[in-house]
Design a protein around this motif. Structure first.
Motif, PDB file in Angstrom:
ATOM      1  N   HIS A 283       0.865  -1.192   0.000  1.00 59.34           N
ATOM      2  CA  HIS A 283       0.000   0.000   0.000  1.00 59.34           C
ATOM      3  C   HIS A 283       0.887   1.222   0.000  1.00 59.34           C
ATOM      4  CE1 HIS A 283      -3.730  -2.097   0.765  1.00 59.34           C
ATOM      5  NE2 HIS A 283      -3.160  -2.758   1.753  1.00 59.34           N
TER       6      HIS A 283
ATOM      7  N   PRO B 263      -1.266 -11.756  14.654  1.00 63.20           N
ATOM      8  CA  PRO B 263      -1.701 -10.571  15.386  1.00 63.20           C
ATOM      9  C   PRO B 263      -2.304  -9.533  14.448  1.00 63.20           C
ATOM     10  CG  PRO B 263       0.700 -10.661  15.245  1.00 63.20           C
ATOM     11  CD  PRO B 263       0.180 -11.926  14.656  1.00 63.20           C
TER      12      PRO B 263
ATOM     13  N   CYS C  71      -1.116  -8.037  10.659  1.00 61.78           N
ATOM     14  CA  CYS C  71      -0.079  -8.887  10.045  1.00 61.78           C
ATOM     15  C   CYS C  71      -0.369  -9.193   8.576  1.00 61.78           C
ATOM     16  CB  CYS C  71       0.101 -10.188  10.839  1.00 61.78           C
ATOM     17  SG  CYS C  71      -1.302 -11.302  10.678  1.00 61.78           S
TER      18      CYS C  71
ATOM     19  N   LYS D 261      -3.538 -10.610   7.319  1.00 69.97           N
ATOM     20  CA  LYS D 261      -4.506 -11.694   7.089  1.00 69.97           C
ATOM     21  C   LYS D 261      -5.646 -11.258   6.171  1.00 69.97           C
ATOM     22  CE  LYS D 261      -5.642 -11.779  11.530  1.00 69.97           C
ATOM     23  NZ  LYS D 261      -4.793 -10.752  12.149  1.00 69.97           N
TER      24      LYS D 261
HETATM   25  P1  ADP Z   1      -4.913  -7.951   9.634  1.00 68.54           P
HETATM   26  O1  ADP Z   1      -6.110  -8.419   8.877  1.00 68.54           O
HETATM   27  O2  ADP Z   1      -3.925  -9.036   9.893  1.00 68.54           O
HETATM   28  O3  ADP Z   1      -5.259  -7.197  10.878  1.00 68.54           O
HETATM   29  P2  ADP Z   1      -4.556  -6.169   7.356  1.00 68.54           P
HETATM   30  O4  ADP Z   1      -4.447  -7.104   6.225  1.00 68.54           O
HETATM   31  O5  ADP Z   1      -5.871  -5.494   7.557  1.00 68.54           O
HETATM   32  O6  ADP Z   1      -4.112  -6.905   8.706  1.00 68.54           O
HETATM   33  O7  ADP Z   1      -3.445  -5.039   7.209  1.00 68.54           O
HETATM   34  C1  ADP Z   1      -2.074  -5.341   6.994  1.00 68.54           C
HETATM   35  C2  ADP Z   1      -1.258  -4.055   7.000  1.00 68.54           C
HETATM   36  O8  ADP Z   1      -1.600  -3.267   5.872  1.00 68.54           O
HETATM   37  C3  ADP Z   1      -1.499  -3.171   8.208  1.00 68.54           C
HETATM   38  O9  ADP Z   1      -0.284  -2.575   8.562  1.00 68.54           O
HETATM   39  C4  ADP Z   1      -2.473  -2.138   7.707  1.00 68.54           C
HETATM   40  O10 ADP Z   1      -2.338  -0.932   8.423  1.00 68.54           O
HETATM   41  C5  ADP Z   1      -2.027  -1.980   6.259  1.00 68.54           C
HETATM   42  N1  ADP Z   1      -3.128  -1.593   5.361  1.00 68.54           N
HETATM   43  C6  ADP Z   1      -4.264  -2.308   5.120  1.00 68.54           C
HETATM   44  N2  ADP Z   1      -5.036  -1.662   4.207  1.00 68.54           N
HETATM   45  C7  ADP Z   1      -4.385  -0.516   3.883  1.00 68.54           C
HETATM   46  C8  ADP Z   1      -4.651   0.569   2.989  1.00 68.54           C
HETATM   47  N3  ADP Z   1      -5.749   0.614   2.251  1.00 68.54           N
HETATM   48  N4  ADP Z   1      -3.734   1.565   2.921  1.00 68.54           N
HETATM   49  C9  ADP Z   1      -2.598   1.543   3.648  1.00 68.54           C
HETATM   50  N5  ADP Z   1      -2.278   0.531   4.499  1.00 68.54           N
HETATM   51  C10 ADP Z   1      -3.147  -0.477   4.620  1.00 68.54           C
END
Ligand code: ADP
Length: 413
Positions: free
Chosen positions: A13, A51, A54, A56
């Motif tokens: 991202h 956690p 991460c 997922k």
């Molecule tokens: P989980 O489901 O394991 O909690 P995520 O897949 O939601 O984790 O997010 C993984 C990482 O990507 C995190 O650091 C989150 O902040 C970042 N992230 C997720 N979506 C976005 C986005 N649209 N823009 C920027 N960072 C993102």
């Protein structure tokens, strides 16, 4: 039913950060999923755990087609689907909230996708009844979503997935908003249902009990990477590193630092005034005496691998006990440097009172402050590298693990 394959899939991202002083954007990248290879067997129940943050949910969204990967290919049934949207991939997804349409009845919610597809009304009614019966919501079909409990709402969401007979079920923490009792009930139901319909399923959770009890295989993620992937029991008994060892299992694996020193054909693990001896047979699984000699290690022992034994090698001070019906958890301290695996690596406690939890029968009594002696089940001793926390056990695998085919027997017990 389908296979799913990820080949070198990553998601980065571009985080637009704006400097409030200059208004300039620095465009730092967030690697939500690092280059990942994975193969899910047809009919497999695959759990992604780790956690918060991460990666997922991102991995799930990449499989669903809600987000495109930055690199790599997603394949369903051997065909690259990068350019195909979620509808074209024929995946059904549920989320934390059941997200039902409030102005449609339960029955209408369940049959909604078929109505969109212009399926004849009589067929829709029939299929709604079938799907409702599978998740025991037949009696709720005329209710409004606001009249449902959290558990009922999630069952309706499942019926809505089932009615489409999709290629894949994707579930993102569907039970995280339910209370503990409902979670336990629904957990068993989801497993039974998945085994019965045999639809390949990816299930995201941060709850290790769900992961251990539901999946054919589990992938533990940390910082966008799959740390280890395999059958629940394999990960529990042979964690690839201390992070996996402490993430799976409750209470977590006890861990403290020691120095391994050769002692005849075995090894002595030394710390402060204590020592634990492993004989030649026992050190073999860690590569033998020579490989271990002089090494800084972390000893990991699960609470159930410790037992009260007047002649045992560990002397601990009991602090308090938690009674859990058939057994109790004795919370003790050991003169040692405790270690905890975190997202950022190993963290050592700065005192020398390592907390040690022992699972004991509820009939065992003890005096607080009266030292206790503990024996350790030899098979229950894990050794990890003192710096990066990797398991020193020779046979432990990392990566995306084996690719089992799910037998018809497993699908429909
Ligand atoms: P989980 O489901 O394991 O909690 P995520 O897949 O939601 O984790 O997010 C993984 C990482 O990507 C995190 O650091 C989150 O902040 C970042 N992230 C997720 N979506 C976005 C986005 N649209 N823009 C920027 N960072 C993102």
């Amino acid at each position: 039913m389908s296979t799913v394959e990820l080949r070198g899939v990553s998601k980065v991202h571009r985080a637009e950060r704006r400097d409030t002083g200059t208004g300039a954007s620095d465009g730092s990248d967030v690697v939500a999923v690092a280059r990942t290879d994975l193969h899910l067997a047809d009919g497999e129940f695959f759990v992604l755990i780790g956690p918060s943050g991460c990666g997922k949910s991102t991995l799930l969204r990449l499989i669903a087609g809600i987000e495109p990967p930055t690199t790599g290919d997603v394949l369903i049934d051997g065909v690259a689907v990068n350019d195909i949207d979620p509808r074209g991939r024929d995946v059904a997804m549920t989320f934390q909230s059941s997200a039902l349409y409030p102005n449609l009845t339960v029955g209408e919610n369940v049959g909604f996708s078929l109505r969109l597809a212009k399926v004849p009304r009589a067929t829709i009614r029939e299929r709604v009844r079938e799907a409702a019966a599978l998740v025991s919501i037949d009696h709720l079909l005329d209710r409004w979503p606001r009249q449902l409990s959290g558990g009922e709402g999630q069952r309706v969401a499942m019926a809505r997935m089932l009615i489409r007979s999709p290629h894949l079920f994707l579930m993102d923490e569907p039970m995280s908003q339910l209370d503990a009792k409902l979670r336990t009930e629904l957990r068993a139901e989801i497993v039974r249902l998945q085994r019965r319909v045999g639809v390949t399923t990816v299930y995201v959770t941060h709850d290790q009990v769900e992961a251990m009890s539901m999946g054919h295989r589990i992938a533990v993620m940390r910082r966008g990477r799959i740390v280890q992937c395999g059958a629940p029991d394999e990960l529990y008994r042979h964690p690839a590193d201390l992070f996996v060892g402490q993430f799976l299992g409750s209470p977590p694996m006890n861990a403290w630092r020691a120095l391994a020193v050769a002692d005849g054909d075995g090894v002595v693990l030394r710390w402060m005034h204590h020592e634990l001896r492993l004989d030649a047979d026992e050190v073999r699984r860690f590569g033998g005496t020579e490989a271990l000699h002089g090494r800084e290690v972390v000893i990991g022992v699960r609470p159930e691998a410790l037992h009260l034994d007047a002649t045992g090698p560990l002397t601990v001070s009991p602090r308090f006990t938690e009674t859990l019906g058939p057994h109790q958890l004795l919370h003790c301290t050991l003169g040692a440097e405790a270690v905890r695996a975190t997202d950022d690596g190993l963290v050592s406690a700065d005192d020398h009172h390592a907390p040690i939890v022992v699972a004991a029968a509820s009939s065992v009594s003890f005096d607080v402050w009266q030292p206790l002696h503990l024996g350790v089940d030899v098979d229950g001793i894990h050794l990890f590298d003192g710096e990066d926390g990797r398991s020193l056990e020779q046979s432990v695998g990392f990566g995306s693990g084996p690719r089992p085919t799910v037998s018809a027997h497993e699908r429909r017990p």
